[in-house]
Design a protein around this motif. Structure first.
Motif, mmCIF file in Angstrom:
data_model
loop_
_atom_site.group_PDB
_atom_site.id
_atom_site.type_symbol
_atom_site.label_atom_id
_atom_site.label_comp_id
_atom_site.label_asym_id
_atom_site.label_seq_id
_atom_site.Cartn_x
_atom_site.Cartn_y
_atom_site.Cartn_z
ATOM 1 N N UNK A 144 19.728 38.118 44.317
ATOM 2 C CA UNK A 144 21.055 37.893 43.731
ATOM 3 C C UNK A 144 22.069 38.897 44.269
ATOM 4 N N UNK A 145 21.671 40.139 44.435
ATOM 5 C CA UNK A 145 22.570 41.160 44.968
ATOM 6 C C UNK A 145 22.924 40.841 46.421
ATOM 7 N N UNK A 146 21.966 40.338 47.188
ATOM 8 C CA UNK A 146 22.262 39.940 48.567
ATOM 9 C C UNK A 146 23.315 38.833 48.588
ATOM 10 N N UNK A 147 23.200 37.871 47.678
ATOM 11 C CA UNK A 147 24.222 36.816 47.592
ATOM 12 C C UNK A 147 25.581 37.390 47.206
ATOM 13 N N UNK A 148 25.590 38.361 46.284
ATOM 14 C CA UNK A 148 26.857 39.013 45.916
ATOM 15 C C UNK A 148 27.460 39.760 47.101
ATOM 16 N N UNK A 149 26.614 40.429 47.875
ATOM 17 C CA UNK A 149 27.103 41.146 49.056
ATOM 18 C C UNK A 149 27.750 40.162 50.031
ATOM 19 N N UNK A 150 27.097 39.044 50.269
ATOM 20 C CA UNK A 150 27.660 38.031 51.174
ATOM 21 C C UNK A 150 28.988 37.524 50.629
ATOM 22 N N UNK A 151 29.049 37.258 49.323
ATOM 23 C CA UNK A 151 30.292 36.773 48.711
ATOM 24 C C UNK A 151 31.432 37.786 48.894
ATOM 25 N N UNK A 152 31.134 39.066 48.637
ATOM 26 C CA UNK A 152 32.188 40.067 48.744
ATOM 27 C C UNK A 152 32.537 40.394 50.197
ATOM 28 N N UNK A 153 31.617 40.228 51.121
ATOM 29 C CA UNK A 153 31.957 40.369 52.544
ATOM 30 C C UNK A 153 32.943 39.281 52.964
ATOM 31 N N UNK A 154 32.728 38.085 52.456
ATOM 32 C CA UNK A 154 33.665 36.989 52.745
ATOM 33 C C UNK A 154 34.999 37.246 52.052
#
Length: 194
Positions: free
Chosen positions: A144-154
């Protein structure tokens, strides 16, 4: 070798290497200071973790809605959910459920407003979850944190300053997490051949 050996299970196991044992979990050590760990201590520890899960979920839900009454009701619902009531016998699951909203709240704070406070909240709650919680919840949380990181990178792809601040305070949180969890991490490395 670590001296923490449990002779009663599987003809002897290094209990310090069992992630579910909670050998390096700080609240368990605090209970040990006050005497033997009894069924009363177990009940107090259960209630403490349910309460901490509710407090963490209050902060997490308050992050999304600024209505304090709604956040309070949501946190009560989390504390009285079937997960906490139906898994009271799985203390490592309860510990993971208690610190899960704290870790998510710390991550969201770190991504939205990178500060030392967010780094400390994230590192402390993640270390408590790592040393006392059930490992399966930790792995799912990492996804879930990896998905959040991807979201915030975008989201911040054009804001380099914000990404640099997130990286700086994220590294601080990571270093603090390793420092707080070092005994458990060391024992996992030491017992990996077993």
């Amino acid at each position: 070798h670590f001296p923490l050996w449990c002779p009663y299970q599987s003809i002897g196991i290094p209990i310090h290497a069992d992630p579910q044992a909670g050998v390096f979990y700080l609240p368990a050590w605090l209970f040990a200071i006050f005497g033997p760990y009894t069924s009363v201590c177990c009940a107090i520890e259960y209630i403490f973790h349910v309460f901490m899960g509710g407090v963490g979920f209050y902060f997490l839900s308050h992050f999304f809605t600024k209505d304090k009454n709604a956040a309070f009701i949501i946190s009560i619902c989390y504390m009285l959910s079937g997960f906490f009531i139906g898994n009271a016998q799985h203390l490592s699951w309860i510990i993971a459920g208690a610190w899960l909203p704290w870790v998510l709240w710390g991550c969201l704070l770190l991504f939205e407003e990178p500060t030392l406070k967010a780094s400390i909240i994230l590192a402390l709650s993640a270390s408590l979850m790592l040393t006392g919680g059930y490992p399966g919840f930790l792995f799912i949380l990492i996804y879930l944190i990896i998905l959040l990181i991807i979201w915030y990178l975008i989201k911040y792809r054009n804001n380099v300053q914000q990404l640099k601040r997130i990286l700086l305070f994220g590294i601080m949180a990571g270093v603090l997490l390793v420092m707080l969890s070092f005994p458990a991490l060391y024992s996992f490395v030491e017992a990996k051949m077993y």
